[in-house]
Design a protein around this motif. Structure first.
Motif, PDB file in Angstrom:
ATOM      1  N   GLU A 140       0.806  -1.232  -0.103  1.00 16.21           N
ATOM      2  CA  GLU A 140       0.092  -0.088  -0.120  1.00 16.21           C
ATOM      3  C   GLU A 140       0.807   1.173   0.101  1.00 16.21           C
ATOM      4  O   GLU A 140       0.728   2.144  -0.637  1.00 16.21           O
ATOM      5  N   ARG A 150       1.601   4.054  -4.079  1.00 19.22           N
ATOM      6  CA  ARG A 150       0.353   5.007  -3.998  1.00 19.22           C
ATOM      7  C   ARG A 150       0.856   6.275  -4.802  1.00 19.22           C
ATOM      8  O   ARG A 150       2.036   6.500  -4.684  1.00 19.22           O
ATOM      9  N   ARG A 180     -12.223  -1.471   2.414  1.00 16.47           N
ATOM     10  CA  ARG A 180     -11.703  -2.669   1.818  1.00 16.47           C
ATOM     11  C   ARG A 180     -11.073  -3.599   2.953  1.00 16.47           C
ATOM     12  O   ARG A 180     -10.460  -3.329   3.738  1.00 16.47           O
ATOM     13  N   HIS A 186     -10.385   3.071   0.473  1.00 23.36           N
ATOM     14  CA  HIS A 186      -9.547   2.051   1.297  1.00 23.36           C
ATOM     15  C   HIS A 186      -9.933   1.382   2.665  1.00 23.36           C
ATOM     16  O   HIS A 186      -9.389   0.344   2.860  1.00 23.36           O
TER      17      HIS A 186
END
Length: 154
Positions: free
Chosen positions: A31, A35, A154, A151
């Motif tokens: 992650e 990004r 999820r 996000h």
């Protein structure tokens, strides 16, 4: 306390505590690595180069899109939208943007080809970072908030 004692204290107590409190696991690392960051000069410059090589033919040199992008062409398909903050790109969270780039838009009746075999995910992220560097600050902040909410779900 002398310098040797302080170094020993840091090495035995503080450093392990920091390592234990750091996020772990592949998801956290992935992650953070993947990004877009419109403030990362290297990523933005790489994204600019990749955009010119792969996307500018349809979306314009500065991501301005086709002049009549909201009107379908003779084939019934919409023309390429602006990606520089003037269109609707910022309404999509990062996973959706990457999916559109990877898979193209043929399934939705669009003309954009899939880029999965030509661009890596990191290259797609760099392109997004370059485009986001063109967005007005207000638009970027709205995207960032929306993307963060996505996000979190999820």
């Amino acid at each position: 306390m002398n310098a040797k004692s302080i170094t020993h204290l840091l090495a035995t107590l503080v450093l392990p505590a920091l390592l234990l409190s750091a996020p772990s696991g592949r998801a956290a690392t992935h992650e953070k690595a993947f990004r877009p960051n419109p403030r990362n000069f290297a990523s933005v410059m790489q994204g600019a180069k990749l955009f010119q090589q792969n996307c500018a033919t349809c979306h314009g040199k500065q991501g301005e899109g086709a002049p009549s992008w909201r009107t379908p062409g003779p084939d019934g398909k919409f023309r390429p939208p602006p990606l520089n903050g003037g269109g609707h790109m910022w309404h999509h969270p990062l996973p959706d943007l990457l999916s559109i780039m990877r898979d193209g838009t043929a399934a939705q009746g669009g003309s954009m080809p899939p880029w999965r075999d030509k661009l890596s995910e990191q290259q797609m992220i760099d392109i997004i970072a370059w485009l986001q560097s063109k967005w007005p600050q207000e638009i970027y902040q709205q995207w960032e908030q929306m993307d963060s909410r996505t996000h979190a779900r999820r």
